[in-house]
Design an enzyme around this catalytic site. Structure first.
Site, short mmCIF file in Angstrom:
data_model
loop_
_atom_site.label_atom_id
_atom_site.label_comp_id
_atom_site.label_asym_id
_atom_site.label_seq_id
_atom_site.Cartn_x
_atom_site.Cartn_y
_atom_site.Cartn_z
N TYR A 1 -5.59 -11.21 -12.22
CA TYR A 1 -4.81 -10.95 -11.01
C TYR A 1 -3.90 -12.14 -10.71
O TYR A 1 -4.36 -13.21 -10.31
CB TYR A 1 -5.72 -10.67 -9.82
N SER B 1 -10.38 1.07 -7.08
CA SER B 1 -9.24 1.99 -7.00
C SER B 1 -9.63 3.35 -6.45
O SER B 1 -9.30 4.40 -7.01
CB SER B 1 -8.56 2.15 -8.35
N LEU C 1 -8.40 4.64 -4.01
CA LEU C 1 -7.15 5.29 -3.60
C LEU C 1 -6.25 5.56 -4.80
O LEU C 1 -5.07 5.87 -4.64
CB LEU C 1 -6.41 4.43 -2.57
N GLY D 1 -3.19 3.36 -5.26
CA GLY D 1 -2.25 3.61 -4.17
C GLY D 1 -1.75 5.04 -4.08
O GLY D 1 -1.07 5.40 -3.11
N LEU E 1 -3.30 7.88 -3.44
CA LEU E 1 -3.80 8.65 -2.30
C LEU E 1 -3.33 8.07 -0.97
O LEU E 1 -3.46 8.71 0.07
CB LEU E 1 -5.32 8.71 -2.34
#
Length: 300
Positions: free
Chosen positions: A56, A201, A203, A206, A208
């Site tokens: 990251y 994740s 969602l 991103g 959803l």
């Protein structure tokens, strides 16, 4: 905030964990002072699980989290990171050095959990012969408490689970409204083996939240849009973000998922998601409908 026991580790963890990828700016520019406020507020809200990785921001997430945890906050959290990046070879030396570098960036002398990151990018034999022994040596040296493995490839993840080398597993985009493929085989196996389970994740990168990550391809977005159109009955409000609440509750209330990771970079998003970790899930008939709608489906 709800809490549970993280498998055989015995660690008491919040069912919502703070995911580190957005804190590095991987999904959009982030302000470091805001990141520090997010980490501090998360701890104040009762979130005691933070998950990050060298991948990251090529270490920036770890550096920012390390600075934010100074002043005694490190002792208030279960700190998890990962070993190596997919652009590296997961040999013994690389794994050792990766964890040493993470310790330095995170400003700590030990990690509560280290996971082999995205093992689908590496030869299986290399993981068995070099990466796992490296993690075991780090644990013997007191630099790591527990060992984990992560990938979205569920069959591969279960293969590694059966080696009995790991205390915890992490998958992503495999137990969410559009894809619950972890439900039928992996989660029962994790329960049988008493492994800690992290769901990333939730969602769908991103999707959803109707703010998909920039790297998601057009075909994936098309398939996701078809699925989202079937979920209007779940919306808590009109427009973008209306599926965030049901998506989060869908994961929070599964007893086989110990930590649902929430990747946020703003205080507003953090507070909204944390408020949903209250033990109230989807109604049984609603959840059954979701399972029926997307049985066997996969977006990614």
């Amino acid at each position: 905030m709800e809490y549970t026991t993280f498998g055989k580790t015995g660690l008491r963890v919040s069912k919502m964990g703070l995911g580190g990828a957005p804190l590095a700016g991987d999904f959009g520019k982030t302000d470091e002072s805001e990141v520090q406020r997010v980490v501090h507020e998360a701890i104040d809200l009762g979130i005691n699980f933070i998950d990050t990785a060298p991948l990251y921001g090529k270490g920036e997430s770890e550096r920012r989290i390390g600075r934010a945890l100074e002043g005694g906050r490190r002792e208030r959290v279960v700190l998890a990171s990962k070993a190596a990046r997919s652009d590296m070879r997961y040999d013994y030396k690389t794994i050792i050095q990766s964890v040493e570098d993470s310790l330095a960036r995170l400003r700590t002398d030990r990690l509560d959990l280290v996971q082999l990151h995205d093992v689908n990018t590496q030869p299986y034999e290399l993981i068995i012969e070099e990466a796992i022994p490296a993690l075991q040596k780090l644990r013997e040296d007191g630099k790591v408490r527990f060992l984990g493995v992560s990938t979205k490839d569920l069959d591969l993840l279960m293969r590694f689970m059966r080696t009995e080398a790991f205390d915890a597993v992490q998958f992503y985009a495999r137990y969410m409204l559009l894809d619950h493929s972890a439900k039928d085989a992996l989660l029962p196996l994790a329960r049988e083996m008493n492994l800690g389970v992290m769901n990333g994740s939730v969602l769908g990168m991103g999707i959803l939240a109707e703010t998909p990550a920039f790297f998601i391809g057009e075909e994936t977005l098309r398939r996701a849009a078809e699925g989202i159109a079937k979920l209007d009955f779940l919306r808590t409000r009109d427009g973008p973000g209306g599926l965030i609440e049901p998506a989060m509750r869908f994961s929070f209330t599964n007893p086989d998922i110990h930590v649902t990771l929430s990747g946020v970079a703003t205080l507003d998003a953090l507070r909204m998601n944390a408020a949903l970790c209250d033990g109230r899930g989807l109604e049984p008939e609603t959840q059954a409908k979701v399972f029926e709608l997307f049985q066997g489906d996969s977006v990614f």
